[in-house]
Design a protein around this motif. Structure first.
Motif, PDB file in Angstrom:
ATOM      1  N   ASN A 175       9.584   7.613   5.874  1.00  0.00           N
ATOM      2  CA  ASN A 175       9.794   8.581   6.956  1.00  0.00           C
ATOM      3  C   ASN A 175      10.645   7.984   8.066  1.00  0.00           C
TER       4      ASN A 175
ATOM      5  N   TRP B 201       2.829   2.963  13.631  1.00  0.00           N
ATOM      6  CA  TRP B 201       1.926   2.566  12.553  1.00  0.00           C
ATOM      7  C   TRP B 201       2.005   1.079  12.249  1.00  0.00           C
ATOM      8  N   SER B 202       3.139   0.432  12.518  1.00  0.00           N
ATOM      9  CA  SER B 202       3.247  -1.015  12.380  1.00  0.00           C
ATOM     10  C   SER B 202       2.846  -1.651  13.709  1.00  0.00           C
TER      11      SER B 202
ATOM     12  N   VAL C 168       0.850  -1.186   0.000  1.00  0.00           N
ATOM     13  CA  VAL C 168       0.000   0.000   0.000  1.00  0.00           C
ATOM     14  C   VAL C 168       0.894   1.248   0.000  1.00  0.00           C
ATOM     15  N   PRO C 169       0.663   2.197  -0.909  1.00  0.00           N
ATOM     16  CA  PRO C 169       1.517   3.391  -0.989  1.00  0.00           C
ATOM     17  C   PRO C 169       1.660   4.127   0.342  1.00  0.00           C
ATOM     18  N   GLU C 170       0.595   4.219   1.121  1.00  0.00           N
ATOM     19  CA  GLU C 170       0.673   4.923   2.400  1.00  0.00           C
ATOM     20  C   GLU C 170       1.670   4.265   3.344  1.00  0.00           C
ATOM     21  N   LYS C 171       1.708   2.930   3.345  1.00  0.00           N
ATOM     22  CA  LYS C 171       2.667   2.215   4.190  1.00  0.00           C
ATOM     23  C   LYS C 171       4.096   2.497   3.729  1.00  0.00           C
ATOM     24  N   ARG C 172       4.291   2.586   2.426  1.00  0.00           N
ATOM     25  CA  ARG C 172       5.626   2.875   1.907  1.00  0.00           C
ATOM     26  C   ARG C 172       6.068   4.282   2.306  1.00  0.00           C
ATOM     27  N   ARG C 173       5.133   5.236   2.296  1.00  0.00           N
ATOM     28  CA  ARG C 173       5.478   6.588   2.738  1.00  0.00           C
ATOM     29  C   ARG C 173       5.876   6.593   4.207  1.00  0.00           C
ATOM     30  N   GLN C 174       5.192   5.777   5.002  1.00  0.00           N
ATOM     31  CA  GLN C 174       5.504   5.721   6.425  1.00  0.00           C
ATOM     32  C   GLN C 174       6.885   5.133   6.679  1.00  0.00           C
TER      33      GLN C 174
END
Length: 281
Positions: free
Chosen positions: A26, A228-229, A17-23
């Motif tokens: 960071n 987040w994880s 998921v793109p959002e997870k990759r952004r996280q």
């Protein structure tokens, strides 16, 4: 002189998921890690989207080609002097070992993701792989899916694995001469990396080990918060004796030559210099 190398290990619980990759980007950038060990990437296809992250120029993967489960990855920051020599990858995406020269020091880096059942047989097979493959400084990080010392590494003080199997696991790690970096720096502290809803308990099941022979290179070891994880990141810092800071070299800003006033000033300065040297002569 900063001769430290920072290692970050984290179970990311999927990066499709793109959002997870952004996280995770960071985490990697803010954490200023040099070597990143990721578990449960859930990648199946090649190329993987993480290659677009320019800060880390070397990416190595072990994926499960059958389905989007498991998967581990190792990322190397672009300014880290690591020269790859060989890799060893699990066909089902459970482990990845790479070795080469880290600042001209023989080094083996491993990322592992243990199954949640039959952990000890998996460890015994992995031990054979590491024994045959590893060379020099050994850095092995990942999710073991069990606490090595339940009394000190779980909120309940117990484990679903019987004591006899935990003893075998401890002996296997000892035979590899791998040291639990966080526990070495925190001999009496209790801190956890994962919360299990099914068991309603916290446990420290994520580790970064280094070879006993290089334990004196260990500078720091810490556990982050669970954000987040569903796992917390484990971080260590190593002092690498051969690492030297990059040398700064002056370079002319060529755009200044496009500025007419700047060019005139440079020409006048050169003329003055020549006249002064001739007069002195």
């Amino acid at each position: 002189m900063d001769n430290t190398v920072k290692v970050i290990s984290l179970n990311v619980n999927g990066l499709n998921v793109p959002e997870k990759r952004r996280q995770i980007v960071n985490v990697m950038r803010k954490g200023k890690g040099d070597i990143i060990l990721l578990q449960e990437t859930h990648f199946r296809n090649i190329p993987q989207p993480m290659h677009k992250l320019g800060t880390f120029s070397q990416w190595y993967y072990s994926n499960n080609p059958e389905q989007k489960t498991k998967g581990v990855a190792i990322a190397i920051r672009k300014n880290l002097n690591f020269q790859l020599e060989n890799t060893l990858s699990d066909p089902s995406g459970r482990y990845l070992l790479i070795k080469g020269q880290l600042y001209h020091t023989p080094c083996t880096i491993g990322c592992v993701y243990f199954p949640n059942k039959n952990q000890i047989p998996f460890l015994n097979k992995l031990k054979e792989k590491i024994t045959d493959f590893a060379n020099g400084l050994c850095i092995i990080g990942g999710d073991l899916n069990f606490p090595v010392d339940p009394q000190n590494d779980t909120s309940k003080g117990s484990s679903v694995l019987p004591y006899s199997k935990l003893k075998i696991a401890s002996k296997s790690l000892q035979s590899l001469r791998l040291i639990d970096t966080w526990r070495f720096h925190n001999p009496t502290t209790k801190q956890y990396t994962h919360y299990s809803n099914t068991q309603n308990s916290y446990a420290r099941i994520d580790y970064v080990f280094i070879s006993q022979h290089h334990l004196h290179w260990l500078k720091e070891a810490s556990i982050d918060n669970i954000l987040w994880s569903d796992h917390a990141a484990v971080q260590i810092k190593l002092n690498i004796p051969n690492k030297t800071p990059s040398t700064w070299q002056w370079r002319l800003n060529e755009s200044l030559l496009e500025d007419l006033d700047c060019r005139k000033e440079i020409i006048d300065t050169i003329k003055d210099y020549k006249q002064n040297t001739q007069t002195d002569g």
